[in-house]
Design a protein around this motif. Structure first.
Motif, PDB file in Angstrom:
ATOM      1  N   GLU A   1       0.834  -1.204   0.000  1.00 37.83           N
ATOM      2  CA  GLU A   1       0.000   0.000   0.000  1.00 37.83           C
ATOM      3  C   GLU A   1       0.872   1.259   0.000  1.00 37.83           C
ATOM      4  N   ILE A   2       1.998   1.195   0.710  1.00 36.66           N
ATOM      5  CA  ILE A   2       2.923   2.340   0.683  1.00 36.66           C
ATOM      6  C   ILE A   2       3.450   2.561  -0.730  1.00 36.66           C
TER       7      ILE A   2
ATOM      8  N   GLY B   1       8.674   2.951   8.791  1.00 36.97           N
ATOM      9  CA  GLY B   1       8.755   2.130   9.987  1.00 36.97           C
ATOM     10  C   GLY B   1      10.145   1.942  10.563  1.00 36.97           C
ATOM     11  N   LEU B   2      11.148   2.578   9.973  1.00 34.47           N
ATOM     12  CA  LEU B   2      12.501   2.483  10.517  1.00 34.47           C
ATOM     13  C   LEU B   2      12.660   3.488  11.660  1.00 34.47           C
ATOM     14  N   GLN B   3      13.315   3.065  12.724  1.00 33.95           N
ATOM     15  CA  GLN B   3      13.518   3.996  13.847  1.00 33.95           C
ATOM     16  C   GLN B   3      14.369   5.172  13.402  1.00 33.95           C
ATOM     17  N   ASN B   4      15.450   4.879  12.662  1.00 33.34           N
ATOM     18  CA  ASN B   4      16.294   5.921  12.098  1.00 33.34           C
ATOM     19  C   ASN B   4      16.859   5.448  10.765  1.00 33.34           C
ATOM     20  N   CYS B   5      17.008   6.365   9.850  1.00 26.53           N
ATOM     21  CA  CYS B   5      17.666   6.053   8.587  1.00 26.53           C
ATOM     22  C   CYS B   5      19.072   5.528   8.879  1.00 26.53           C
TER      23      CYS B   5
ATOM     24  N   ALA C   1      14.035  -0.387   2.188  1.00 24.40           N
ATOM     25  CA  ALA C   1      13.045   0.695   2.142  1.00 24.40           C
ATOM     26  C   ALA C   1      13.366   1.666   1.007  1.00 24.40           C
ATOM     27  N   LEU C   2      14.646   1.961   0.819  1.00 23.35           N
ATOM     28  CA  LEU C   2      15.044   2.870  -0.249  1.00 23.35           C
ATOM     29  C   LEU C   2      14.770   2.260  -1.625  1.00 23.35           C
ATOM     30  N   ALA C   3      14.973   0.956  -1.743  1.00 26.92           N
ATOM     31  CA  ALA C   3      14.681   0.274  -3.016  1.00 26.92           C
ATOM     32  C   ALA C   3      13.200   0.380  -3.351  1.00 26.92           C
ATOM     33  N   LEU C   4      12.353   0.202  -2.341  1.00 26.95           N
ATOM     34  CA  LEU C   4      10.903   0.341  -2.553  1.00 26.95           C
ATOM     35  C   LEU C   4      10.570   1.754  -3.031  1.00 26.95           C
ATOM     36  N   LEU C   5      11.128   2.740  -2.335  1.00 27.77           N
ATOM     37  CA  LEU C   5      10.858   4.142  -2.674  1.00 27.77           C
ATOM     38  C   LEU C   5      11.284   4.455  -4.106  1.00 27.77           C
ATOM     39  N   ASN C   6      12.515   4.071  -4.429  1.00 25.76           N
ATOM     40  CA  ASN C   6      13.054   4.405  -5.746  1.00 25.76           C
ATOM     41  C   ASN C   6      12.235   3.758  -6.867  1.00 25.76           C
ATOM     42  N   ASP C   7      11.877   2.514  -6.663  1.00 27.80           N
ATOM     43  CA  ASP C   7      11.111   1.790  -7.681  1.00 27.80           C
ATOM     44  C   ASP C   7       9.714   2.391  -7.855  1.00 27.80           C
ATOM     45  N   ALA C   8       9.058   2.719  -6.751  1.00 33.14           N
ATOM     46  CA  ALA C   8       7.704   3.270  -6.843  1.00 33.14           C
ATOM     47  C   ALA C   8       7.705   4.633  -7.523  1.00 33.14           C
ATOM     48  N   VAL C   9       8.714   5.460  -7.228  1.00 35.30           N
ATOM     49  CA  VAL C   9       8.820   6.779  -7.872  1.00 35.30           C
ATOM     50  C   VAL C   9       8.972   6.611  -9.382  1.00 35.30           C
TER      51      VAL C   9
ATOM     52  N   SER D   1      23.489   1.277  -4.067  1.00 33.23           N
ATOM     53  CA  SER D   1      23.291   0.196  -5.030  1.00 33.23           C
ATOM     54  C   SER D   1      21.847   0.137  -5.521  1.00 33.23           C
ATOM     55  N   VAL D   2      20.933   0.837  -4.828  1.00 33.23           N
ATOM     56  CA  VAL D   2      19.520   0.776  -5.222  1.00 33.23           C
ATOM     57  C   VAL D   2      18.932   2.145  -5.524  1.00 33.23           C
ATOM     58  N   CYS D   3      19.751   3.196  -5.575  1.00 34.42           N
ATOM     59  CA  CYS D   3      19.204   4.521  -5.853  1.00 34.42           C
ATOM     60  C   CYS D   3      20.225   5.331  -6.622  1.00 34.42           C
ATOM     61  N   SER D   4      19.853   6.554  -6.972  1.00 29.53           N
ATOM     62  CA  SER D   4      20.823   7.477  -7.524  1.00 29.53           C
ATOM     63  C   SER D   4      21.055   8.539  -6.449  1.00 29.53           C
ATOM     64  N   VAL D   5      22.147   9.197  -6.422  1.00 35.73           N
ATOM     65  CA  VAL D   5      23.212   9.123  -7.408  1.00 35.73           C
ATOM     66  C   VAL D   5      24.386   8.357  -6.855  1.00 35.73           C
ATOM     67  N   GLY D   6      24.644   8.481  -5.585  1.00 41.35           N
ATOM     68  CA  GLY D   6      25.813   7.843  -5.017  1.00 41.35           C
ATOM     69  C   GLY D   6      26.172   8.506  -3.705  1.00 41.35           C
TER      70      GLY D   6
END
Length: 453
Positions: A239-240, A295-299, A307-315, A361-366
């Motif tokens: 759902e997120i 849901g992560l206490q801290n990045c 979580a970042l892979a989910l975000l990047n893919d959904a965007v 490894s799962v987002c841009s840029v580095g």
């Protein structure tokens, strides 16, 4: 396109309360026709070409900002890599070209100009070497000029001679701008698989496959995505993802609408919308805050990469449904100094350089806008670059490194730049040496993934 009243109200809310904006309208300009063996003639041609095409860029973007009520934060220009333009020029020093770019940017009233760049992923020409050696002084004596050096591609491998050289150049650039916390390094990025239509700085340049002049747009919106997730009632991760996709769709449509109107009024081609989520130092307008909303206490804690892979893919999924012309970097940026959540995560010990590298490894840029101790050796800077280039090369994606060896600073200190560049806590690096590895030089061969024909 039919727009419902509730969608208009929703967009107004995004702009007023959630920092939604068009992060940049970037005009790409081809300078290949400016080449000349006389440096004075070359500089004059460059100035005339840039100021001719971009004379109405700021005025036009401001008119559209007022028309739609959508903030357009930056107006920028990207030019053909100067190492190519100046290759035939009879000079050993390209600093005067950087000053010409800076003068054009000042006269036009734009924020940054990118393209003081070289592409050396398989080897360097004499012009490439001259440009790279000019970088410390060029970045120390200009305000708006940005530079990028592409040292690796999936097709060519990694030019380790160039990687070794860039470690030394970054150290020299930091020293040349030591009175301003090494700010010259904030305008210099090292790439693998650099895109030719990236509208974001410091890595924007106008690729040789581009038209003579083009408008590219970079959207933003971490605050909007953050608010969207936090408004969901006990969602599962599917759902997120769905909520992020819908939000990215709306943000991208807004970006394309603005970009096409700018290009129409300036009578130049529309290029791409870059979907990258670009954070700002404002509280909440943060990629780290989005990950914590999941849901992560801290990045930085375990689960951050997922979580970042989910975000990047959904965007990407949401944005690509909204526009047929998506390009540039198009991912989630994780610059430490420009993201209040990232800064906090570093300061409490939740986020390390090693974790940031895994996240790239799962987002841009580095590894972006990361301050490290000023006494870090050039070979260690090069080794950090090499690691990041390997991630880009093997995974067939763009990666980059923008490191600041902060002069006189140690772990726990801060560098302060203000504005969008923000503040960066100095992070630790490995105390063990990479000297011998970097000193070997040569080229890391292209991986088997390169053999796609």
């Amino acid at each position: 396109m039919l727009v419902h009243p509730e969608e208009i109200l929703e967009t107004i809310q995004m702009i007023k309360a959630e920092n939604l904006d068009i992060r940049t309208v970037t005009m790409g300009i081809n300078l290949l026709g400016c080449s000349h063996n006389n440096i004075d003639v070359l500089n004059e041609r460059i100035y005339e070409k840039i100021t001719g095409y971009a004379k109405d860029l700021v005025k036009t973007t401001e008119e559209i900002q007022n028309l739609y009520g959508i903030p357009i934060i930056n107006k920028r220009i990207a030019v053909t890599p100067i190492a190519i333009v100046a290759e035939s020029c009879d000079t050993d020093d390209y600093v005067s070209i950087a000053k010409t770019l800076d003068r054009a940017a000042e006269d036009l009233g734009i924020d940054f100009i990118g393209g003081f760049s070289a592409l050396v992923h398989k080897g360097a020409t004499p012009g490439d070497i001259k440009l790279i050696n000019s970088l410390p002084q060029a970045l120390a004596t200009t305000n708006k000029v940005c530079s990028s050096i592409n040292v690796a591609t999936t097709k060519a491998g990694i030019n380790m001679d160039a990687v070794a050289m860039m470690g030394k150049i970054i150290k020299k650039t930091a020293d040349a701008t030591k009175d301003d916390d090494g700010i010259g390094c904030a305008k210099l990025v090292v790439f693998a698989n650099a895109p030719e239509d990236n509208p974001f700085m410091a890595g924007a340049f106008h690729g040789v496959g581009e038209p003579d002049c083009v408008i590219n747009v970079g959207v933003s919106g971490p605050g909007v995505v953050n608010s969207t997730i936090r408004e969901l009632k006990d969602p599962d991760l599917g759902e997120i993802s769905e909520a992020i996709k819908k939000t990215a769709f709306k943000i991208t449509r807004m970006g394309e609408m603005v970009g096409r109107e700018v290009s129409r009024r300036l009578n130049v081609e529309f290029g791409v919308v870059d979907l990258s989520l670009a954070p700002t130092p404002e509280i909440g307008d943060s990629v780290a805050a989005i990950l914590e909303a999941m849901g992560l206490q801290n990045c930085g804690t375990h689960g951050t990469t997922a979580a970042l892979a989910l975000l990047n893919d959904a965007v990407k999924k949401g944005g690509s449904m909204a526009s047929s012309y998506v390009g540039g970097l198009s991912g989630a940026f994780i610059p430490v100094s420009e993201d209040a959540g990232m800064i906090h995560a570093v300061e409490i010990g939740a986020l390390s350089l090693e974790k940031l590298e895994a996240m790239t490894s799962v987002c841009s840029v580095g590894l972006d806008m990361i301050a490290i101790p000023g006494d870090t050796s050039a070979s260690t800077v090069s080794a950090i670059i090499a690691d990041e280039m390997a991630i880009g090369m093997i995974n067939k994606k763009t990666t980059a490194v923008r490191l600041i060896p902060a002069p006189g600073k140690k772990v726990g200190d801060n560098v302060e730049y203000g504005g969008l560049l923000g503040r960066a806590p100095v992070m630790s690096v490995s105390e063990f040496s990479s000297d011998e590895f970097i000193g070997r030089g040569g080229r890391i061969p292209a991986p088997i993934q390169a053999l796609t024909n």
